[in-house]
Design a protein around this motif. Structure first.
Motif, PDB file in Angstrom:
ATOM      1  N   ALA A  77     101.992  20.637  77.168  1.00  0.00           N
ATOM      2  CA  ALA A  77     101.164  21.565  77.948  1.00  0.00           C
ATOM      3  C   ALA A  77     101.578  23.021  77.736  1.00  0.00           C
ATOM      4  O   ALA A  77     100.726  23.914  77.626  1.00  0.00           O
ATOM      5  N   LYS A  78     102.878  23.262  77.660  1.00  0.00           N
ATOM      6  CA  LYS A  78     103.387  24.634  77.582  1.00  0.00           C
ATOM      7  C   LYS A  78     103.404  25.178  76.158  1.00  0.00           C
ATOM      8  O   LYS A  78     103.044  26.338  75.922  1.00  0.00           O
ATOM      9  N   ARG A  79     103.815  24.361  75.212  1.00  0.00           N
ATOM     10  CA  ARG A  79     104.020  24.835  73.839  1.00  0.00           C
ATOM     11  C   ARG A  79     102.872  24.519  72.889  1.00  0.00           C
ATOM     12  O   ARG A  79     102.770  25.121  71.829  1.00  0.00           O
ATOM     13  N   GLN A  80     102.048  23.536  73.258  1.00  0.00           N
ATOM     14  CA  GLN A  80     100.953  23.100  72.391  1.00  0.00           C
ATOM     15  C   GLN A  80     101.444  22.914  70.947  1.00  0.00           C
ATOM     16  O   GLN A  80     100.965  23.588  70.024  1.00  0.00           O
ATOM     17  N   PRO A  81     102.432  22.039  70.766  1.00  0.00           N
ATOM     18  CA  PRO A  81     103.027  21.866  69.433  1.00  0.00           C
ATOM     19  C   PRO A  81     102.027  21.356  68.406  1.00  0.00           C
ATOM     20  O   PRO A  81     101.056  20.680  68.738  1.00  0.00           O
ATOM     21  N   ALA A  82     102.276  21.706  67.158  1.00  0.00           N
ATOM     22  CA  ALA A  82     101.416  21.259  66.063  1.00  0.00           C
ATOM     23  C   ALA A  82     102.274  20.665  64.959  1.00  0.00           C
ATOM     24  O   ALA A  82     103.497  20.785  64.967  1.00  0.00           O
ATOM     25  N   ALA A  83     101.612  20.002  64.026  1.00  0.00           N
ATOM     26  CA  ALA A  83     102.266  19.451  62.839  1.00  0.00           C
ATOM     27  C   ALA A  83     103.471  18.572  63.196  1.00  0.00           C
ATOM     28  O   ALA A  83     103.368  17.689  64.042  1.00  0.00           O
ATOM     29  N   SER A  84     104.628  18.844  62.566  1.00  0.00           N
ATOM     30  CA  SER A  84     105.785  17.960  62.728  1.00  0.00           C
ATOM     31  C   SER A  84     106.314  17.961  64.168  1.00  0.00           C
ATOM     32  O   SER A  84     106.847  16.955  64.640  1.00  0.00           O
ATOM     33  N   ASP A  85     106.170  19.099  64.864  1.00  0.00           N
ATOM     34  CA  ASP A  85     106.641  19.159  66.248  1.00  0.00           C
ATOM     35  C   ASP A  85     105.850  18.207  67.134  1.00  0.00           C
ATOM     36  O   ASP A  85     106.412  17.514  67.982  1.00  0.00           O
ATOM     37  N   LEU A  86     104.539  18.167  66.920  1.00  0.00           N
ATOM     38  CA  LEU A  86     103.701  17.260  67.697  1.00  0.00           C
ATOM     39  C   LEU A  86     104.022  15.815  67.341  1.00  0.00           C
ATOM     40  O   LEU A  86     104.088  14.950  68.216  1.00  0.00           O
ATOM     41  N   ARG A  87     104.258  15.552  66.061  1.00  0.00           N
ATOM     42  CA  ARG A  87     104.616  14.192  65.650  1.00  0.00           C
ATOM     43  C   ARG A  87     105.920  13.757  66.304  1.00  0.00           C
ATOM     44  O   ARG A  87     106.076  12.597  66.701  1.00  0.00           O
ATOM     45  N   LEU A  88     106.873  14.693  66.414  1.00  0.00           N
ATOM     46  CA  LEU A  88     108.148  14.362  67.058  1.00  0.00           C
ATOM     47  C   LEU A  88     107.938  13.978  68.515  1.00  0.00           C
ATOM     48  O   LEU A  88     108.471  12.970  68.985  1.00  0.00           O
ATOM     49  N   VAL A  89     107.161  14.760  69.232  1.00  0.00           N
ATOM     50  CA  VAL A  89     106.928  14.485  70.650  1.00  0.00           C
ATOM     51  C   VAL A  89     106.218  13.142  70.816  1.00  0.00           C
ATOM     52  O   VAL A  89     106.568  12.332  71.694  1.00  0.00           O
ATOM     53  N   ILE A  90     105.229  12.876  69.963  1.00  0.00           N
ATOM     54  CA  ILE A  90     104.513  11.596  70.024  1.00  0.00           C
ATOM     55  C   ILE A  90     105.466  10.437  69.718  1.00  0.00           C
ATOM     56  O   ILE A  90     105.454   9.405  70.397  1.00  0.00           O
ATOM     57  N   ALA A  91     106.305  10.615  68.694  1.00  0.00           N
ATOM     58  CA  ALA A  91     107.269   9.569  68.329  1.00  0.00           C
ATOM     59  C   ALA A  91     108.226   9.295  69.480  1.00  0.00           C
ATOM     60  O   ALA A  91     108.587   8.140  69.744  1.00  0.00           O
TER      61      ALA A  91
END
Length: 236
Positions: A77-91
């Motif tokens: 919600a705060k950072r709206q991560p993309a690419a590898s960062d989003l994949r890390l959070v999902i993982a």
């Protein structure tokens, strides 16, 4: 975080948040590993006190899953991560769900230690313990692969689940034979069967986590894909 090939951000705080949540997962994983180890020892030693400790400890595992889930939601919600960062959070979100299920299995095994087994039925537990130790090593190695985000280790562990499945099938046949030879043992045999099935599922959980590692590092979702169809591509 360098060893995970995470991107660097203008915001150092974001890096700290990602590192913090990763460390939370490793802490949860360490707790789950200990829970499983204690449950196995409780069965071996017929230690009802240790078994009760494992059962009580499941609440802490559950609480950690909720805390990490909330932290990941906040980061999205705060950072709206993309690419590898989003994949890390999902993982991470997917990994903690599997770790929580492994914790549930430790609780199930601990409950067996609280039951009473006749002397001639103790052979049932010996076979179960052998499988449990193999699965425990798989959990430990999977957590190590996650800590290092090691794709090669993840691939090797992904294949290890086949051995766990074979152990389960062998134990299942042994339990069926025992039950047919001594119908009075059916309640205890079914109890051990449920535990063996739960251990087999831990192998599947570890395999899932290995797939999340591959997803984070390579950006490829290999779930529901035959190993032969993705292994060479991942290594390439």
């Amino acid at each position: 975080m360098d060893n995970m090939n995470l991107s660097k951000h203008i915001s150092g705080q974001f890096n700290q948040e990602l590192e913090h949540v990763r460390n939370m997962v490793l802490t949860m994983g360490g707790l789950v590993e200990k829970q499983l180890d204690d449950a196995i020892r409780a069965v071996h030693d017929r230690d009802t006190v240790l078994a009760e400790k494992v059962i009580d400890g499941d609440r802490q595992v559950n609480a950690m899953e909720v805390a990490i889930d909330e932290e990941c939601t906040r980061i999205i919600a705060k950072r709206q991560p993309a690419a590898s960062d989003l994949r890390l959070v999902i993982a991470i979100i997917k990994t903690i769900a599997d770790l929580e299920r492994i914790g549930d299995t430790a609780e199930r095994i601990a409950k067996i230690a609280q039951g009473s087994f006749e002397t001639q039925q103790m052979t049932l537990l010996v076979s179960l313990e052998s499988m449990a130790h193999h699965v425990l090593k798989m959990v430990r190695d999977t957590l190590d692969a996650f800590a290092r985000m090691d794709v090669d280790a993840a691939l090797a562990l992904h294949a290890e689940d086949v051995r766990v499945d074979r152990e389960y099938e062998s134990l299942f046949r042994e339990l069926m034979t025992y039950m047919m030879e001594d119908p009075r043992s059916i309640p205890k045999v079914i109890e051990v069967m449920w535990a063996a099935r739960a251990l087999e599922r831990i192998g599947d959980r570890c395999q899932n986590i290995c797939e999340y590692i591959i997803y984070f590092v390579k950006g490829k979702d290999v779930r529901h894909i035959a190993r032969a169809d993705f292994e060479n591509d991942i290594k390439g």
